[in-house]
Every structure is written in C-alpha cells, then in structure tokens.
Design an enzyme around this catalytic site. Structure first.
Site, short mmCIF file in Angstrom:
data_model
loop_
_atom_site.label_atom_id
_atom_site.label_comp_id
_atom_site.label_asym_id
_atom_site.label_seq_id
_atom_site.Cartn_x
_atom_site.Cartn_y
_atom_site.Cartn_z
CB SER A 22 -0.88 -0.09 1.19
OG SER A 22 -1.83 -0.86 1.10
CE LYS A 71 -8.72 -6.34 5.47
NZ LYS A 71 -8.68 -7.13 4.20
CG ASN A 92 -10.57 -2.47 3.37
OD1 ASN A 92 -11.65 -1.59 3.33
ND2 ASN A 92 -10.47 -2.85 2.06
CG ASP A 108 -10.88 -6.25 0.83
OD1 ASP A 108 -10.03 -5.75 0.40
OD2 ASP A 108 -10.63 -6.86 1.98
N GLY A 134 -12.44 -21.25 -0.31
CA GLY A 134 -12.19 -20.36 0.76
C GLY A 134 -13.30 -19.85 1.48
#
Ligand code: NAP
Length: 279
Positions: A22, A71, A92, A108, A134
């Site tokens: 970032s 988070k 986030n 996200d 996932g």
C-alpha cells in the site's frame, strides 16, 4: 505567524506490516497527482490498537487502511460502520472525520468487482454460478459483492467446512456449500471461479484441486497476487480459462480511501500496476 495548511497524513496499520504494498501504491498516486501528503506503514500490536487510533487524528492523520490482524477488531473502535463493513464483519478503510468520529468501511468487495470488470469486461453476473474456494475474511467480502451483483448461485468450499456453513447462515440461500474434498465439483457449469484462500501465495502450499470440470472461456481469478500468476491461474489458463490476477483488486480497493483522504479519485491503470510491481 502564518497558519500553514496541515499536510494530510494517511497510512496502513497491521502487524506485521513490512510486506504491505500500500505505501508504494499511495506514494505513486500522491506524486502522480502532485498532492502534498504522506502515506506511512505502521506496525501496531493488537494491545496498542485503541491508543493508536485515538492518537493518529491528533497527529494529522485523515485516515488509515487496516490489514491483518486488525480488520475485525477495528469495527468495535469505530463510531460509524458502513452496512457492507458490518455485513462482512471487517473493515479495511478508516476515515477520521472532522467531528472526531471514526468511519469504518470495507472496500475489498468493490475492489474485487472493479478488477473483474476491468480485466474481464465480458463477465456478467447472470451468466451462471460462481465457485469460491475459501471462507475467510476476503471470501466474505467477495461473496457479499457477488450477491450484490446478482450472481444467481454461489458455490463455496473451505477446508474447515463449518466456516463455509457460517457464511451460508449469514448470507443466505444463494450459497451452496460443497465439501473441500469435492471442491472440484463446484466447477461444473460455473461461469466464474475464485481462489479466496491463501494457498498459492509465495511460501505457502499450492491450491491443488482438480480443474477437470473447468470449461474453456470460464473466468478464473485469484486473490493472491504474490506471485502475480499463481499455479492455480497457470493451470486454469492451460485449460482455456480467461484469467484475472489479484493485483487489480488490491489497487481498486485502495481507491475509495485515497479519494476520501486526499480529495482525488485515482486511476487504476498499467502505470499504477507497474509502480506497485516496481517495474
Ligand atoms: P483468512 O481470513 O486467514 O482466510 C484464509 C483462507 O485460506 C481460509 O479459507 C483458510 O481455510 C484457507 N487456507 C489457509 N491455509 C490452507 C490450507 N493449507 N489448506 C486449505 N485451505 C487453507 O485470510 P483472508 O483475509 O481471507 O485472505 C485470503 C487470501 O486473499 C490471502 O492470500 C490474502 O493475501 C488475499 N487477499 C487479497 C486481496 C487483494 O486485494 N488481492 C485482498 C484481501 C485478501 P480454513 O478456514 O480452513 O483455515
């Protein structure tokens, strides 16, 4: 004495933080748009999180990105939580508002969708089921975005089945849970296949699932972006899938925060990708 305008500061908090891309990304945008501001990586231990969030606005910070492991815990420290952050159960992007309140958002899902629309513009939600490997925090954000986009059916498999069932309980009837051992079955007739596990990331085992049922033309995307082309994407591409790497999600999820903090909607293009990849 003249009153000079305060230089806006933003950053990313996590623990550890050295791996974060970032700072390169926001640094690129700051110089591209000639904005006087700074974006700083900050290693904040869990015990120090409340004190850090109380102090940062006083030091001139206008907001921060949040990464692992904070988070979820930041939600309890924010006064204003967007609906999507509440639904996902994680944030986030924090903005320190002028009234002293912390605004928490999760970008996200919008980052995932913007990446998909940029690199697979022919994809349409109504084309068919999506298959998600996932059930962690990133999968939650992706599933929320898929539901919002109108995807008719979302198939999900996770090593820990209970976690996938938890998602089904939270997100409802459009989710169908598959056993991890039969995760390859999810690909039958799927229009979109997503790796939302951390498998395939440098230093982790590969995602080893049979892709025999993947049909040519299906879109396959990976949230992992180190390496950029994961073994899963290589395998999917060799079977005729249209592949989308995960770097664009990282870039697009950052754009709303940058705009809120520095007042400029940033472009996500080849220059942005090159800046983050260091090429
Ligand atoms: P997380 O909450 O820790 O979830 C990790 C997921 O990976 C879980 O589903 C976990 O299954 C699965 N997993 C881990 N090791 C496994 C193994 N050995 N075998 C099978 N499954 C395994 O992490 P997250 O926040 O969701 O992130 C997931 C990945 O997405 C990470 O690689 C992260 O870097 C990436 N990500 C990318 C972006 C982007 O902008 N591109 C954004 C967010 C996240 P269990 O539940 O069974 O443990």
């Amino acid at each position: 004495m003249t009153d000079l305008p305060r230089i806006p500061l933003a950053g990313v908090i996590g623990h550890p933080i050295a791996h974060s891309r970032s700072p390169q990304l926001h640094g690129h945008w700051l110089s591209r748009y000639g904005i006087k501001g700074h974006y700083i990586p900050m290693d904040v231990a869990a015990d120090d999180l409340p004190a850090a969030l109380a102090m940062l606005p006083k030091l001139g910070f206008v907001g921060v990105n949040v990464t692992i492991p904070h988070k979820t815990s930041v939600l309890k420290l924010a006064e204003v939580v967007t609906d999507r952050a509440a639904l996902i159960g994680a944030a986030n992007t924090l903005t320190f508002r002028k009234d002293g309140k912390i605004h928490a958002d999760n970008t996200d899902g919008v980052g995932f969708m913007a990446n998909l629309r940029q690199l697979a513009p022919h994809w349409q939600a109504a084309q068919g089921p999506a298959a998600v490997f996932g059930a962690g925090g990133a999968a939650r954000a992706v599933i929320a975005a898929l539901i919002e986009s109108g995807t008719p059916e979302i198939r999900i498999a996770n090593r820990t089945r209970q976690r996938a069932e938890g998602l089904q309980a939270d997100f409802g009837g459009r989710l169908v849970v598959y056993d991890w051992l039969h995760a390859g079955d999810m690909l039958e007739g799927a229009a979109l296949v997503i790796n939302a596990t951390s498998l395939g990331m440098s230093g982790k085992p590969d995602l080893r699932l049979p892709l025999d049922l993947l049909k040519a033309g299906t879109i396959a995307t990976d949230l992992v972006y180190t390496p950029l082309i994961t073994p899963f994407l290589t395998d999917a591409q060799s079977r005729g899938a249209h592949i989308v790497d995960g770097l664009g999600m990282l870039l697009h999820q950052a754009a709303p925060g940058f705009e809120r903090w520095f007042g400029q909607r940033p472009q996500v293009d080849d220059n942005t990708r090159a800046a983050v990849l260091g090429i």
